[in-house]
Structure formats: C-alpha cells, structure tokens
Design a protein around this motif. Sequence first.
Motif, PDB file in Angstrom:
ATOM      1  N   PHE A 204      19.189  27.405 -16.881  1.00  0.00           N
ATOM      2  CA  PHE A 204      19.780  26.140 -17.311  1.00  0.00           C
ATOM      3  C   PHE A 204      18.973  25.494 -18.446  1.00  0.00           C
ATOM      4  O   PHE A 204      19.117  24.309 -18.728  1.00  0.00           O
ATOM      5  CB  PHE A 204      19.897  25.177 -16.133  1.00  0.00           C
ATOM      6  CG  PHE A 204      20.998  25.541 -15.164  1.00  0.00           C
ATOM      7  CD1 PHE A 204      22.289  25.078 -15.343  1.00  0.00           C
ATOM      8  CD2 PHE A 204      20.730  26.378 -14.099  1.00  0.00           C
ATOM      9  CE1 PHE A 204      23.305  25.429 -14.463  1.00  0.00           C
ATOM     10  CE2 PHE A 204      21.736  26.735 -13.210  1.00  0.00           C
ATOM     11  CZ  PHE A 204      23.033  26.264 -13.388  1.00  0.00           C
ATOM     12  N   GLY A 205      18.112  26.294 -19.082  1.00  0.00           N
ATOM     13  CA  GLY A 205      17.315  25.768 -20.186  1.00  0.00           C
ATOM     14  C   GLY A 205      16.216  24.825 -19.752  1.00  0.00           C
ATOM     15  O   GLY A 205      15.741  24.015 -20.548  1.00  0.00           O
ATOM     16  N   LEU A 206      15.775  24.924 -18.493  1.00  0.00           N
ATOM     17  CA  LEU A 206      14.801  23.975 -17.955  1.00  0.00           C
ATOM     18  C   LEU A 206      13.465  24.609 -17.601  1.00  0.00           C
ATOM     19  O   LEU A 206      12.620  23.969 -16.972  1.00  0.00           O
ATOM     20  CB  LEU A 206      15.387  23.292 -16.702  1.00  0.00           C
ATOM     21  CG  LEU A 206      16.606  22.402 -16.938  1.00  0.00           C
ATOM     22  CD1 LEU A 206      17.218  21.965 -15.613  1.00  0.00           C
ATOM     23  CD2 LEU A 206      16.218  21.183 -17.764  1.00  0.00           C
ATOM     24  N   ALA A 207      13.246  25.849 -18.010  1.00  0.00           N
ATOM     25  CA  ALA A 207      12.021  26.549 -17.587  1.00  0.00           C
ATOM     26  C   ALA A 207      10.758  25.831 -18.053  1.00  0.00           C
ATOM     27  O   ALA A 207       9.806  25.669 -17.280  1.00  0.00           O
ATOM     28  CB  ALA A 207      12.040  27.985 -18.114  1.00  0.00           C
ATOM     29  N   VAL A 208      10.715  25.418 -19.309  1.00  0.00           N
ATOM     30  CA  VAL A 208       9.533  24.728 -19.810  1.00  0.00           C
ATOM     31  C   VAL A 208       9.389  23.364 -19.153  1.00  0.00           C
ATOM     32  O   VAL A 208       8.294  22.973 -18.724  1.00  0.00           O
ATOM     33  CB  VAL A 208       9.586  24.589 -21.350  1.00  0.00           C
ATOM     34  CG1 VAL A 208       8.452  23.701 -21.857  1.00  0.00           C
ATOM     35  CG2 VAL A 208       9.507  25.959 -22.011  1.00  0.00           C
ATOM     36  N   ALA A 209      10.490  22.625 -19.046  1.00  0.00           N
ATOM     37  CA  ALA A 209      10.449  21.297 -18.421  1.00  0.00           C
ATOM     38  C   ALA A 209       9.970  21.394 -16.975  1.00  0.00           C
ATOM     39  O   ALA A 209       9.154  20.580 -16.520  1.00  0.00           O
ATOM     40  CB  ALA A 209      11.832  20.647 -18.471  1.00  0.00           C
ATOM     41  N   ASN A 210      10.449  22.403 -16.247  1.00  0.00           N
ATOM     42  CA  ASN A 210      10.024  22.580 -14.859  1.00  0.00           C
ATOM     43  C   ASN A 210       8.553  22.976 -14.774  1.00  0.00           C
ATOM     44  O   ASN A 210       7.828  22.540 -13.865  1.00  0.00           O
ATOM     45  CB  ASN A 210      10.889  23.642 -14.174  1.00  0.00           C
ATOM     46  CG  ASN A 210      12.259  23.107 -13.797  1.00  0.00           C
ATOM     47  OD1 ASN A 210      12.399  21.941 -13.440  1.00  0.00           O
ATOM     48  ND2 ASN A 210      13.267  23.944 -13.875  1.00  0.00           N
ATOM     49  N   SER A 211       8.098  23.793 -15.716  1.00  0.00           N
ATOM     50  CA  SER A 211       6.685  24.196 -15.721  1.00  0.00           C
ATOM     51  C   SER A 211       5.784  22.989 -15.958  1.00  0.00           C
ATOM     52  O   SER A 211       4.744  22.829 -15.308  1.00  0.00           O
ATOM     53  CB  SER A 211       6.444  25.258 -16.798  1.00  0.00           C
ATOM     54  OG  SER A 211       7.190  26.427 -16.540  1.00  0.00           O
ATOM     55  N   LEU A 212       6.172  22.135 -16.899  1.00  0.00           N
ATOM     56  CA  LEU A 212       5.383  20.935 -17.182  1.00  0.00           C
ATOM     57  C   LEU A 212       5.423  19.956 -16.007  1.00  0.00           C
ATOM     58  O   LEU A 212       4.407  19.328 -15.675  1.00  0.00           O
ATOM     59  CB  LEU A 212       5.885  20.267 -18.456  1.00  0.00           C
ATOM     60  CG  LEU A 212       5.741  21.091 -19.745  1.00  0.00           C
ATOM     61  CD1 LEU A 212       6.352  20.343 -20.929  1.00  0.00           C
ATOM     62  CD2 LEU A 212       4.290  21.432 -20.025  1.00  0.00           C
ATOM     63  N   ALA A 213       6.580  19.856 -15.363  1.00  0.00           N
ATOM     64  CA  ALA A 213       6.690  18.987 -14.181  1.00  0.00           C
ATOM     65  C   ALA A 213       5.794  19.495 -13.061  1.00  0.00           C
ATOM     66  O   ALA A 213       5.177  18.700 -12.332  1.00  0.00           O
ATOM     67  CB  ALA A 213       8.144  18.923 -13.715  1.00  0.00           C
ATOM     68  N   ALA A 214       5.705  20.816 -12.927  1.00  0.00           N
ATOM     69  CA  ALA A 214       4.851  21.407 -11.891  1.00  0.00           C
ATOM     70  C   ALA A 214       3.384  21.073 -12.148  1.00  0.00           C
ATOM     71  O   ALA A 214       2.617  20.803 -11.217  1.00  0.00           O
ATOM     72  CB  ALA A 214       5.057  22.917 -11.849  1.00  0.00           C
ATOM     73  N   VAL A 215       2.984  21.106 -13.418  1.00  0.00           N
ATOM     74  CA  VAL A 215       1.602  20.756 -13.766  1.00  0.00           C
ATOM     75  C   VAL A 215       1.335  19.287 -13.436  1.00  0.00           C
ATOM     76  O   VAL A 215       0.275  18.936 -12.897  1.00  0.00           O
ATOM     77  CB  VAL A 215       1.328  21.036 -15.255  1.00  0.00           C
ATOM     78  CG1 VAL A 215      -0.021  20.467 -15.674  1.00  0.00           C
ATOM     79  CG2 VAL A 215       1.373  22.540 -15.520  1.00  0.00           C
ATOM     80  N   GLU A 216       2.299  18.424 -13.729  1.00  0.00           N
ATOM     81  CA  GLU A 216       2.162  17.010 -13.369  1.00  0.00           C
ATOM     82  C   GLU A 216       1.928  16.849 -11.880  1.00  0.00           C
ATOM     83  O   GLU A 216       1.174  15.969 -11.441  1.00  0.00           O
ATOM     84  CB  GLU A 216       3.424  16.233 -13.755  1.00  0.00           C
ATOM     85  CG  GLU A 216       3.590  15.963 -15.232  1.00  0.00           C
ATOM     86  CD  GLU A 216       4.768  15.036 -15.504  1.00  0.00           C
ATOM     87  OE1 GLU A 216       5.000  14.130 -14.673  1.00  0.00           O
ATOM     88  OE2 GLU A 216       5.454  15.210 -16.519  1.00  0.00           O
TER      89      GLU A 216
END
Length: 494
Positions: A204-216
Amino acid sequence: MIESLRNKHISIFDTTLRDGEQTPGVSLTSDEKLLIAQQLDKLGVDIIEAGFPMSSDGEAASVKRIVDAGLNLQVCGLARVIKSDIDTCLDCGVDMVHTFVSTSDVQRISTIKKSREEVYKMAIDAVEYIKDHGAKCMFSAMDATRTDVDYLINIYKGVEAAHCDIINVPDTVGVGVPSATCKLISEIASNVKIPIDVHCHNDFGLAVANSLAAVEAGASQVQVTINGLGERAGNADLAETVMGLHSLYGAKTNVNTRYIVETSHLVERLTEVRMPPTMPIVGENAFAHESGIHTHGVLVRSDTFEPGVMTPEMVGHRRRIVLGKHAGKHAVKQSLECAGLHPTDAQLNEIMKRVKDIGDKGKRVTDADLYAIAESIIGTATKGEQAIVLKEVSVMTGNIITPTATVKAIVNGKERICANVGVGPVDAALQTVTCILDDYKVKLRDFRIEAISGGSDALAEVLIGVEDEKGRAVSARARMRILSWHPWKRLWLR
C-alpha cells in the motif's frame, strides 16, 4: 524533529540480495551478488542478508563467497525453523542466522498446517539450535501484523528466553498502517527486552512510513532494500528510510549517504529494474526544477523549494534546472550564459516564447534546442571552430555478433578512427565516442526512442543526454526512420 530519536543509533539491515532478488524477473549471478555486497559494505550498512542458502547449491555458494570476501559488515543467511536449513547457513559461515516461521492463523493453517503449540516449539528449538552452534540469531514471526497479538508476544518471549539476539516483526503482506505499527511495536517493546527489528512490505506504499513509525515506537533496526526491491510491490527503500531517519528525525546510522545514488544506479543496472524519474532521493527528478517560480527560488537559495535538511550533495546526487513550457527567465538566462550566449531582455523574451511553444506541443526542450533558438534570435553562432566533426558512424549487432561500433571524426583538426564493443549497440557507440574523445570521459545519462508515426517506415525521435566527470550535462534530439522491426526486437535504423 522528534527529540527522543535525536542522535539515537538505528542499525540498517539490507536484504537486497535475498528479498530484493525475489523481485519478479530479477536473478543475479554470483559475481553480481558479490559486487552488490561490496558496494553495500562501502555504503556502510550494518548487516546484509546474503541469501537463502538452502534454496539452491548456487545460492549457498554465493553466500559463502560473500562471507569469505572479508567485508566489514555482518553477513546473515535466511533459514526456516528446520535444522537442515540452519545447518546450510552455518556451513556457509554466516555471522547471523535469520530463522522464521508463519505465526498468523491464515498462513499457519493454510501453508505449514501446524498448531500454535507446534509453531511455538519449532521456533524455540530453532533458536536454541542456532545459539548452541555459536551464531547470532534473529527470529521472525512471519506475517506478524496479522497474528493474534497475545500469541505473537508469547512466542517472542519464548525466543527471548532461548537467548535469541534480536526479534523481527515483519509486515509480510504490507497491510500495516503507521498508527497500528506504532501501537504494535510499543506493545512488543513493553514485553521483551531484546532489540526489535522490522521488515515492512510496500503493498500500500507504506513500507517506509511503517518502518519510521516502528523506530518511533522503539525498534532499533530496520530492514530495507536498495531501490525498494522485493516481493510484489517491494520493501522499504533504503534511501528513503535512511534519509528520513537522518534528516527528519535526527537519528544516526552508519550509512555513508554520499554513496546512496551510486549504489542505487549499480543495483538498477544489475537487476535491470528501472527507477522512475520521480523516485524519491535517487530518481533523476528528485532534485530537478522546471517551474519558473521554483527555479528562480532555488537559484537564489536552494531551500526555498527543496527540503533544506536534505541536499543533493548529501546523497551523491545533483541539482538540475530543466527547460520546458514552465521554465522561467532566470533558468533560461543562466543556461545560455553558461554556454557563452548573452541575449538582451527583448531577445530573451523571444527565446522564452519559442521555448514555451515547443513545450506546448508536448515536446521536451533539449540544450541543443535552446542553443539553436538563441543563436537564431541573437543572430550570431557560438564563436570558435567546431571541435568535433563527425565523418562516419556504423554499428553492427545481431544474434551472433557482439555489438560493435566504428566512428570516424575530425577531433580538434585531426582525423581519428575508433572501434569498440558494448553490451548493446548504444553502449558500443558510446564506448567508441569516448575512445574518439581520448581522455574526455562522458557517460550516457538518458537515451530514449519515441515513435512519431507507425508502419514499417515509421518516424521516431531520439533523445539523448550525456554527462562528463564534473557533472556537466547536455541533451539533444534527432529524428530517424525505422525501416523494419525484427521479430526478435532488433531495430534497423536509417
């Protein structure tokens, strides 16, 4: 920036050679894998997943070859929770074994056909086996984002007790959203003490956003691939993830960002998966400007219409001012002055009108177009003698013929003849031109053929862009006729 992440170190786990090679249509040779591994070492990633050794003898040999290359990074091999898989990884001498098993009900029931209790035991046994053999261990609960949370945490607690070094939380089918990812990682982090890694897919085009959210939320390692390669829509892209961490969060990684574009181009060439020009960070247009308002701004101060916290130089890229129907006077004037052309205001207005007329017709305005327009309006050609006069060019290619080009030209008053081969007819021609120019090195930046008419005697337009070692680029266009189209896709040109 999020203050809690400022200066926090995040480990970068690159899986280009494993999940990236699972991109449909991509298959790398052992030499190509080693070349990419060496480039990733130069880039500064912490760990690479060199492959899935059990999948084939050739894969195992490639992983061992990378292990034996003496790289500074850690080398990881992938294994199911099966002893034979793990043994093959250990035989390759990897630093870390990444073992995985499906934990979601949909995968567990439909694929491996095991109960929750059986999967739990398989995970614990695999981790213990790896640790007993002296290797680092990462455990993945495959399809974690569709797994019952209580069961997921239970299995992570189990592998932690078995002395697993790091757990991976994979969004295997890319259904996570940042808010849910943040909540899930936070819950896992509150229940286990070992480091958390994430592996996000891009359905869904969210891989980078999810990775950054995981780091948060507490993850200390992210899995990425060069150019976002991977199964289906791919994985979190290294460039976007790393630059997001550096520039938006103030976090730290060991990645030398100046080699990001260089690495992207290498992987693009070896995998033959072309990046769209609008690809963030590494795309041809990532730092390109055409709009008059934008070009005027960046010519005065680059951060007027660029992020500011990220510059093209930081990633090994370059800023480009592109000419077209949206171009402004400042950009056109600067381009002309760089070529030694100095129009009056009235002449510049007429040049602008003709440039926009070309753009309105849906055509790309090349540097050669601009110079020709300017010289016709100013009424004077560029001073000096023509440095290169092309006399003859021929290219041969076919099923059993290595693409070969021959060029005869007058270079600075002296006739030169060169011949060279290439991986294709265009490459052979460029190699030969480079030979003709002696020590003046140029590389092909852009090449495309666009059909104008159809039929067996079709008319086409060729656009070409070249760049020298100093990053100076020039583009031009020409028309040609395609005399026939061979069934094996050979072009016969006139």
